[in-house]
Write an enzyme that holds these catalytic residues in place. Sequence first.
Site, short mmCIF file in Angstrom:
data_model
loop_
_atom_site.label_atom_id
_atom_site.label_comp_id
_atom_site.label_asym_id
_atom_site.label_seq_id
_atom_site.Cartn_x
_atom_site.Cartn_y
_atom_site.Cartn_z
N GLY A 1 12.73 -26.43 20.65
CA GLY A 1 11.38 -25.99 20.32
C GLY A 1 11.26 -24.52 19.94
N GLY B 1 19.08 -26.41 19.53
CA GLY B 1 18.40 -27.51 20.20
C GLY B 1 17.45 -28.30 19.30
CG HIS B 2 14.83 -30.99 21.31
ND1 HIS B 2 13.47 -30.83 21.40
CD2 HIS B 2 15.34 -30.68 22.54
CE1 HIS B 2 13.15 -30.46 22.64
NE2 HIS B 2 14.27 -30.36 23.34
CG HIS B 3 11.30 -31.14 18.19
ND1 HIS B 3 11.90 -31.98 19.13
CD2 HIS B 3 10.51 -31.93 17.42
CE1 HIS B 3 11.46 -33.21 18.94
NE2 HIS B 3 10.63 -33.21 17.91
#
Length: 199
Positions: A147, A127-129
């Site tokens: 995250g 996923g993102h970050h």
Amino acid sequence: MLYIFGKGGYSVEVLDLVKRCQASQEYCFIDDNYNNQNDVLARRQLKQIYKKSDRLIVAVGNPAIRKEIADWAKSNNYGLQKFIDPTAILGADSVIGYGTLIFPFSSISSLTSIGNNCIINWSTNVGHHVEIGDNSFISSKVNIGGGCKIGDSCLLGMGALIREGVTIGNNSTVGMGSVVFRDIPSGSKVIGNPARITK
């Protein structure tokens, strides 16, 4: 010349990735356990033949061994090369470290950082970050929510699910099919749904 460190079973998948990336360079295997075969060198032989333009990749899954090989390569000024399969999807501003291998049909979302000498195996979603530390091995079909922080030298087993925002400490192992809802301290082994610490 590309030197592939490790001649065990996983080396076939790594070689296949190299070929899928249409790497044109010649290759040779290095493995102290198999160096009586014609196409395999012992580690000590590399010093005599390595050139500045040569590169090395690690075809071993165990994160502790990956780290040991990467440290040895660095101490000898052997450069590690990354390979990213053409079917992998990389989000905007994602950063992939040297020596990292990303296998087919994996998805790395935006603003994600993957460390040096990692493996992101087949059909994994990151996923993102997300931050993944050096020398970690993320098995096939793992899903890591946005995250998350995955430490150095971690092993995430096939099909593990990591909830968004979770931190997994260095040198931890997440068992196959485990579902992780909470942070995992460094040096832990977890299994199950929900994942529980076994060590």
